[in-house]
Design a protein around this motif. Structure first.
Motif, PDB file in Angstrom:
ATOM      1  N   ASP A  86       0.854  -1.177   0.000  1.00  0.00           N
ATOM      2  CA  ASP A  86       0.000   0.000   0.000  1.00  0.00           C
ATOM      3  C   ASP A  86       0.894   1.233   0.000  1.00  0.00           C
ATOM      4  OD1 ASP A  86      -2.472   1.406   0.219  1.00  0.00           O
ATOM      5  OD2 ASP A  86      -2.039   1.724   2.339  1.00  0.00           O
ATOM      6  N   GLY A  87       0.594   2.161  -0.848  1.00  0.00           N
ATOM      7  CA  GLY A  87       1.393   3.384  -0.957  1.00  0.00           C
ATOM      8  C   GLY A  87       2.485   3.311  -1.999  1.00  0.00           C
ATOM      9  N   ALA A  88       2.725   2.122  -2.565  1.00  0.00           N
ATOM     10  CA  ALA A  88       3.805   1.970  -3.543  1.00  0.00           C
ATOM     11  C   ALA A  88       3.546   2.754  -4.828  1.00  0.00           C
ATOM     12  CB  ALA A  88       4.027   0.499  -3.873  1.00  0.00           C
ATOM     13  N   MET A  89       2.294   3.110  -5.072  1.00  0.00           N
ATOM     14  CA  MET A  89       1.959   3.828  -6.293  1.00  0.00           C
ATOM     15  C   MET A  89       1.653   5.301  -6.021  1.00  0.00           C
ATOM     16  SD  MET A  89      -0.332   0.811  -8.044  1.00  0.00           S
ATOM     17  CE  MET A  89      -0.419   1.467  -9.704  1.00  0.00           C
ATOM     18  N   ASP A  90       1.916   5.743  -4.802  1.00  0.00           N
ATOM     19  CA  ASP A  90       1.605   7.135  -4.441  1.00  0.00           C
ATOM     20  C   ASP A  90       2.398   8.165  -5.250  1.00  0.00           C
ATOM     21  OD1 ASP A  90      -0.208   6.219  -2.615  1.00  0.00           O
ATOM     22  OD2 ASP A  90       0.993   6.709  -0.843  1.00  0.00           O
ATOM     23  N   HIS A  91       3.507   7.734  -5.832  1.00  0.00           N
ATOM     24  CA  HIS A  91       4.352   8.662  -6.596  1.00  0.00           C
ATOM     25  C   HIS A  91       3.780   8.986  -7.984  1.00  0.00           C
ATOM     26  CE1 HIS A  91       5.476   4.719  -8.154  1.00  0.00           C
ATOM     27  NE2 HIS A  91       5.904   5.350  -9.239  1.00  0.00           N
ATOM     28  N   ILE A  92       2.751   8.278  -8.390  1.00  0.00           N
ATOM     29  CA  ILE A  92       2.205   8.446  -9.741  1.00  0.00           C
ATOM     30  C   ILE A  92       1.299   9.671  -9.774  1.00  0.00           C
ATOM     31  CG2 ILE A  92       0.802   7.386 -11.543  1.00  0.00           C
ATOM     32  CD1 ILE A  92       1.684   4.652 -10.353  1.00  0.00           C
ATOM     33  N   PRO A  93       1.583  10.625 -10.664  1.00  0.00           N
ATOM     34  CA  PRO A  93       0.730  11.817 -10.768  1.00  0.00           C
ATOM     35  C   PRO A  93      -0.687  11.448 -11.222  1.00  0.00           C
ATOM     36  CG  PRO A  93       2.787  12.110 -12.010  1.00  0.00           C
ATOM     37  CD  PRO A  93       2.721  10.674 -11.592  1.00  0.00           C
ATOM     38  N   ALA A  94      -1.644  12.213 -10.764  1.00  0.00           N
ATOM     39  CA  ALA A  94      -3.053  11.949 -11.073  1.00  0.00           C
ATOM     40  C   ALA A  94      -3.300  11.825 -12.580  1.00  0.00           C
ATOM     41  CB  ALA A  94      -3.934  13.042 -10.476  1.00  0.00           C
ATOM     42  N   LEU A 153       8.764 -14.549 -12.276  1.00  0.00           N
ATOM     43  CA  LEU A 153       9.531 -13.302 -12.224  1.00  0.00           C
ATOM     44  C   LEU A 153       9.336 -12.481 -13.504  1.00  0.00           C
ATOM     45  CD1 LEU A 153      12.820 -14.595 -10.559  1.00  0.00           C
ATOM     46  CD2 LEU A 153      10.904 -13.386  -9.474  1.00  0.00           C
ATOM     47  N   LYS A 154       9.190 -13.150 -14.639  1.00  0.00           N
ATOM     48  CA  LYS A 154       8.932 -12.436 -15.890  1.00  0.00           C
ATOM     49  C   LYS A 154       7.582 -11.722 -15.839  1.00  0.00           C
ATOM     50  CE  LYS A 154      11.747 -15.443 -18.786  1.00  0.00           C
ATOM     51  NZ  LYS A 154      11.748 -16.474 -19.837  1.00  0.00           N
ATOM     52  N   TRP A 155       6.562 -12.406 -15.302  1.00  0.00           N
ATOM     53  CA  TRP A 155       5.245 -11.768 -15.174  1.00  0.00           C
ATOM     54  C   TRP A 155       5.303 -10.633 -14.169  1.00  0.00           C
ATOM     55  CZ3 TRP A 155       1.566 -11.925 -18.556  1.00  0.00           C
ATOM     56  CH2 TRP A 155       1.501 -12.992 -19.433  1.00  0.00           C
ATOM     57  N   ALA A 156       6.043 -10.828 -13.085  1.00  0.00           N
ATOM     58  CA  ALA A 156       6.183  -9.763 -12.078  1.00  0.00           C
ATOM     59  C   ALA A 156       6.837  -8.534 -12.689  1.00  0.00           C
ATOM     60  CB  ALA A 156       6.979 -10.264 -10.883  1.00  0.00           C
ATOM     61  N   ALA A 157       7.795  -8.742 -13.569  1.00  0.00           N
ATOM     62  CA  ALA A 157       8.454  -7.610 -14.232  1.00  0.00           C
ATOM     63  C   ALA A 157       7.458  -6.842 -15.107  1.00  0.00           C
ATOM     64  CB  ALA A 157       9.641  -8.099 -15.064  1.00  0.00           C
ATOM     65  N   LYS A 158       6.579  -7.559 -15.783  1.00  0.00           N
ATOM     66  CA  LYS A 158       5.556  -6.901 -16.603  1.00  0.00           C
ATOM     67  C   LYS A 158       4.591  -6.101 -15.730  1.00  0.00           C
ATOM     68  CE  LYS A 158       5.637 -10.366 -20.246  1.00  0.00           C
ATOM     69  NZ  LYS A 158       4.857 -11.232 -21.122  1.00  0.00           N
ATOM     70  N   ILE A 159       4.205  -6.696 -14.597  1.00  0.00           N
ATOM     71  CA  ILE A 159       3.300  -6.007 -13.686  1.00  0.00           C
ATOM     72  C   ILE A 159       3.987  -4.791 -13.078  1.00  0.00           C
ATOM     73  CG2 ILE A 159       2.028  -6.230 -11.507  1.00  0.00           C
ATOM     74  CD1 ILE A 159       1.610  -9.235 -12.323  1.00  0.00           C
ATOM     75  N   ALA A 160       5.252  -4.939 -12.701  1.00  0.00           N
ATOM     76  CA  ALA A 160       6.008  -3.823 -12.121  1.00  0.00           C
ATOM     77  C   ALA A 160       6.096  -2.658 -13.101  1.00  0.00           C
ATOM     78  CB  ALA A 160       7.408  -4.280 -11.712  1.00  0.00           C
ATOM     79  N   ALA A 161       6.350  -2.964 -14.362  1.00  0.00           N
ATOM     80  CA  ALA A 161       6.442  -1.900 -15.370  1.00  0.00           C
ATOM     81  C   ALA A 161       5.085  -1.216 -15.544  1.00  0.00           C
ATOM     82  CB  ALA A 161       6.931  -2.474 -16.694  1.00  0.00           C
ATOM     83  N   ALA A 162       4.020  -2.009 -15.596  1.00  0.00           N
ATOM     84  CA  ALA A 162       2.687  -1.434 -15.803  1.00  0.00           C
ATOM     85  C   ALA A 162       2.243  -0.597 -14.609  1.00  0.00           C
ATOM     86  CB  ALA A 162       1.676  -2.554 -16.063  1.00  0.00           C
ATOM     87  N   CYS A 163       2.486  -1.091 -13.406  1.00  0.00           N
ATOM     88  CA  CYS A 163       2.045  -0.399 -12.189  1.00  0.00           C
ATOM     89  C   CYS A 163       3.049   0.628 -11.684  1.00  0.00           C
ATOM     90  CB  CYS A 163       1.765  -1.423 -11.088  1.00  0.00           C
ATOM     91  SG  CYS A 163       0.359  -2.483 -11.435  1.00  0.00           S
ATOM     92  N   ARG A 164       4.209   0.639 -12.288  1.00  0.00           N
ATOM     93  CA  ARG A 164       5.266   1.588 -11.925  1.00  0.00           C
ATOM     94  C   ARG A 164       5.687   1.465 -10.464  1.00  0.00           C
ATOM     95  NH1 ARG A 164       3.223   7.078 -15.040  1.00  0.00           N
ATOM     96  NH2 ARG A 164       2.644   6.059 -16.965  1.00  0.00           N
TER      97      ARG A 164
END
Length: 124
Positions: free
Chosen positions: A10-18, A88-99
């Motif tokens: 929780d809060g990991a995506m707080d850096h993303i501008p609206a 780990l490959k899927w996690a990398a895709k999710i990490a990129a998408a969710c920033r």
């Protein structure tokens, strides 16, 4: 195949501008569509930002998490893939998408429950 939990705090995506949220939403949904098409998606979703409720083994209900809790899950995906490397490959895709960084953990198998589900769903 093995199921893996891919999650972020929780809060990991707080850096993303609206103004970037629509693009993040589309990117993350695209990864889900890709995982569904690939046949590896089990389930996932974001969790509402709220205080959790804790239920003890004796049924006692208390507000939580406790103040010493530093991190709580903000969202998760469960995938079913043959290897940790594939997870780990899927996690990398999710990490990129969710920033945001994703944690990957293998779920413990539960053959008894899996067998019950297969038998129950085959009867209907």
């Amino acid at each position: 195949m093995t199921e893996y939990l891919i999650s972020f705090n929780d809060g990991a995506m707080d850096h993303i501008p609206a103004e970037d949220w629509p693009a993040v939403g589309e990117a993350s949904h695209e990864v889900v569509r890709e995982a569904v098409t690939a046949g590896v998606w089990v389930y996932g979703g974001g969790l509402e930002r709220q205080q959790a409720t804790l239920v003890d083994p004796d049924g006692l209900v208390t507000d939580g998490p406790y103040p010493e809790t530093k991190e709580v899950v903000g969202g998760f995906s469960v995938i079913n893939v043959p290897t940790r490397e594939e997870a780990l490959k899927w996690a990398a895709k999710i990490a990129a998408a969710c920033r945001c960084t994703q944690e990957v953990r293998e779920l413990m198998p539960d053959e008894e429950t899996d067998t019950f589900i297969r038998e129950t769903t085959n009867r209907t």
